[in-house]
Design a protein around this motif. Sequence first.
Motif, mmCIF file in Angstrom:
data_model
loop_
_atom_site.group_PDB
_atom_site.id
_atom_site.type_symbol
_atom_site.label_atom_id
_atom_site.label_comp_id
_atom_site.label_asym_id
_atom_site.label_seq_id
_atom_site.Cartn_x
_atom_site.Cartn_y
_atom_site.Cartn_z
ATOM 1 N N GLU A 129 1.096 -1.711 -0.118
ATOM 2 C CA GLU A 129 0.100 0.161 0.164
ATOM 3 C C GLU A 129 0.552 1.114 -0.088
ATOM 4 O O GLU A 129 0.038 2.298 -0.435
ATOM 5 N N LEU A 130 2.234 1.248 0.086
ATOM 6 C CA LEU A 130 2.669 2.120 -0.331
ATOM 7 C C LEU A 130 3.706 3.255 -1.325
ATOM 8 O O LEU A 130 3.939 4.011 -1.576
ATOM 9 N N SER A 131 2.794 2.047 -2.362
ATOM 10 C CA SER A 131 3.245 1.912 -3.539
ATOM 11 C C SER A 131 2.326 2.214 -4.521
ATOM 12 O O SER A 131 1.346 1.631 -4.295
ATOM 13 N N GLU A 132 1.965 3.645 -5.361
ATOM 14 C CA GLU A 132 0.739 3.737 -6.391
ATOM 15 C C GLU A 132 0.730 2.095 -7.340
ATOM 16 O O GLU A 132 -0.159 1.841 -7.662
ATOM 17 N N THR A 133 1.655 1.594 -7.673
ATOM 18 C CA THR A 133 1.579 0.512 -8.179
ATOM 19 C C THR A 133 2.531 -0.609 -7.552
ATOM 20 O O THR A 133 3.349 -0.348 -7.277
ATOM 21 N N VAL A 134 2.478 -1.917 -7.894
ATOM 22 C CA VAL A 134 3.362 -2.996 -7.636
ATOM 23 C C VAL A 134 3.084 -3.964 -8.646
ATOM 24 O O VAL A 134 2.115 -3.847 -9.815
ATOM 25 N N PHE A 135 3.832 -4.960 -8.583
ATOM 26 C CA PHE A 135 4.591 -5.993 -9.705
ATOM 27 C C PHE A 135 4.455 -7.247 -9.306
ATOM 28 O O PHE A 135 4.688 -7.708 -8.281
ATOM 29 N N VAL A 136 3.496 -8.000 -10.110
ATOM 30 C CA VAL A 136 3.659 -9.525 -8.966
ATOM 31 C C VAL A 136 3.188 -10.657 -11.368
ATOM 32 O O VAL A 136 3.424 -9.699 -12.166
ATOM 33 N N SER A 137 4.016 -11.308 -10.683
ATOM 34 C CA SER A 137 4.241 -12.504 -11.558
ATOM 35 C C SER A 137 2.999 -12.452 -12.166
ATOM 36 O O SER A 137 1.739 -12.425 -12.167
ATOM 37 N N GLY A 138 2.789 -12.471 -13.426
ATOM 38 C CA GLY A 138 1.683 -12.276 -14.986
ATOM 39 C C GLY A 138 1.362 -13.917 -15.120
ATOM 40 O O GLY A 138 -0.073 -13.528 -15.992
ATOM 41 N N GLY A 139 1.850 -15.431 -13.896
ATOM 42 C CA GLY A 139 1.215 -16.101 -14.539
ATOM 43 C C GLY A 139 2.693 -17.652 -15.096
ATOM 44 O O GLY A 139 2.129 -18.502 -15.345
ATOM 45 N N ARG A 140 3.624 -16.386 -15.795
ATOM 46 C CA ARG A 140 4.712 -17.720 -16.418
ATOM 47 C C ARG A 140 5.976 -16.363 -16.445
ATOM 48 O O ARG A 140 5.781 -15.507 -15.508
ATOM 49 N N THR A 148 -2.439 -1.200 -9.331
ATOM 50 C CA THR A 148 -2.508 -0.777 -8.150
ATOM 51 C C THR A 148 -2.337 -1.732 -6.607
ATOM 52 O O THR A 148 -3.678 -2.625 -6.903
ATOM 53 N N PRO A 149 -2.210 -1.506 -5.775
ATOM 54 C CA PRO A 149 -2.252 -2.246 -4.470
ATOM 55 C C PRO A 149 -3.451 -2.968 -4.575
ATOM 56 O O PRO A 149 -4.479 -4.072 -3.931
ATOM 57 N N ALA A 150 -4.863 -2.008 -4.315
ATOM 58 C CA ALA A 150 -5.834 -2.093 -4.260
ATOM 59 C C ALA A 150 -6.638 -3.034 -5.135
ATOM 60 O O ALA A 150 -7.611 -3.967 -4.639
ATOM 61 N N ASP A 151 -6.261 -2.701 -6.233
ATOM 62 C CA ASP A 151 -6.492 -3.567 -7.307
ATOM 63 C C ASP A 151 -6.176 -5.219 -7.449
ATOM 64 O O ASP A 151 -6.363 -6.610 -7.999
#
Length: 165
Positions: A129-140, A148-151
């Motif tokens: 929640e400290l960042s405007e956007t974050v990155f997670v694996s897209g599935g591969r 966004t963290p909220a999304d």
Amino acid sequence: MPVAKHTPGGAGTPATVALTRAGVSFVPHLYEHDAAATNFGLEAAEKLGLDPDRVFKTLLADADGILVVGVVPVTGLLDLKALAHAVGAKKAVMADPKLAERKTGYVVGGISPIGQKTPLRTVIDETAELSETVFVSGGRRGFDIELTPADLALATNGTFAAIAR
């Protein structure tokens, strides 16, 4: 704010399909995965030129016999005691990687918290929640999703808690 896009080449993953169906905005980021890499999250941060604190890894744990997902920064570790507390369990241990792959439909190093084969309870470290956007694996491997963290919480039906150390 990220904008919804399809993955380059039109090849979607269950994560991108789930986000698109839900109307959640995201930005896909592809990079050349090095087969010798073992720390997939730090590899993504380095190859995409990102602050590693904004890149999150997806880990599965067994909390009192129930599989749960912990999403934590790649720079830290999953605090199993904190995760257990966050889901109301007495104890949590890391899940077997083969079980994680079977339940999520993704391979280790490419497990996304989004679009998993079996929906699992998800807890996201509150530092997201400290960042405007974050990155997670897209599935591969070699593919991350920015949102966004909220999304991220919306797409995973997740909650935020202090689960990293």
